[in-house]
Design a protein around this motif. Structure first.
Motif: not given
Length: 281
Positions: A46-62
């Motif tokens: 994962e490279s986006g907000s889910r990897g950074w640790g601040f994903a929103s409920p509707d964040s993409d999976y990058d």
């Protein structure tokens, strides 16, 4: 702040939510890519907000990956396309770099590649090869290039998204994270970690600023990607101060990585069996 926000605020330090269903779907997509393109996926994260640790409920999976072709691919006169991009489907955003391209970017000290290798969410990896990539990365990390990359990112996002009285809240994190990464580099700590929590814990000392960052994270993780809100005064003042007081870069040391090590890694990834047989002989 209600109990729900308090719980989310405390949870953000390790928030990298990937459900078993999404994990299985990503693995199936990687298998399909290997079959469709006749490649071997060596590493996927994962490279986006889910990897950074601040994903929103509707964040993409990058999902980002590194792959290698069959040996014949490397014996062509004309250069071939070295990126695989999958059309975005629902919440999945998947693309990858061919290994030689990735190694060229490592040689040029590309911060994005270093972040991939430090991602806390790894879907698949060739463990020995990934370990070698991670071991090589510090020798190719340029403090000067990294600092320029992160400060430019912070400036662009701040000027583009945080100038009104009402702002898109997630953009604060897209400015804070690179600013803290630049602070990390200026402190002589080397490559910044990918996780925002690690950066914030190490580089933010001011209690009021820390409290406001936690509040922002709690709201971000409970709200949608497009959530708007009023300015966070402490965060805003911190950003303005960091950008206004930017100092000339220090006389950073130069990377010491060996191109021969990158060449050897590429050869062994493309022709593992012949090399292993030669060594055995």
């Amino acid at each position: 702040m209600d109990k729900k926000l308090n719980a989310l605020r405390d949870k953000f330090l390790s928030a990298h939510p990937i459900s078993p269903e999404i994990h299985a779907r990503v693995l199936a997509e990687l298998d399909a890519i290997e079959h469709r393109h006749q490649v071997r996926v060596l590493f996927a994260c994962e490279s986006g907000s889910r990897g950074w640790g601040f994903a929103s409920p509707d964040s993409d999976y990058d999902v980002r990956f590194i792959y290698v072709h069959q040996p014949e691919w490397y014996l062509r006169v004309e250069a071939q396309r070295d990126v695989i991009e999958v059309p975005i489907s629902d919440e999945l955003d998947i693309c990858g770099w061919e290994l030689r391209k990735a190694l060229q970017l490592m040689r040029r000290s590309n911060p994005t590649l270093f972040e991939w290798l430090d991602s806390p969410v790894v879907y698949r990896e060739d463990a020995p090869l990934a370990a070698r990539l991670r071991a090589l990365a510090p020798d190719f990390f340029s403090e000067r290039k990294g600092r320029w990359h992160y400060l430019a990112m912070a400036k662009n996002n701040f000027r583009g998204y945080l100038q009104g009285e009402t702002v898109r809240l997630k953009k604060y994190l897209y400015v804070l994270r690179p600013l803290l990464a630049a602070r990390w580099i200026d402190a002589g700590r080397g490559m910044p970690p990918m996780r925002f929590a690690d950066l914030a814990d190490a580089m933010v000392d001011e209690p009021q600023l820390r409290a406001e960052i936690r509040q922002l994270l709690a709201i971000k993780m409970a709200a949608g990607e497009a959530e708007l809100g009023a300015r966070f005064e402490q965060i805003h003042a911190f950003i303005e101060g960091e950008l206004a007081n930017e100092q000339p870069p220090a006389d950073f040391k130069r990377p010491v990585g060996s191109e021969a090590a990158l060449d050897a890694l590429l050869r062994e990834a493309v022709w593992p069996a012949p090399i292993a047989a030669a060594e055995a002989g």
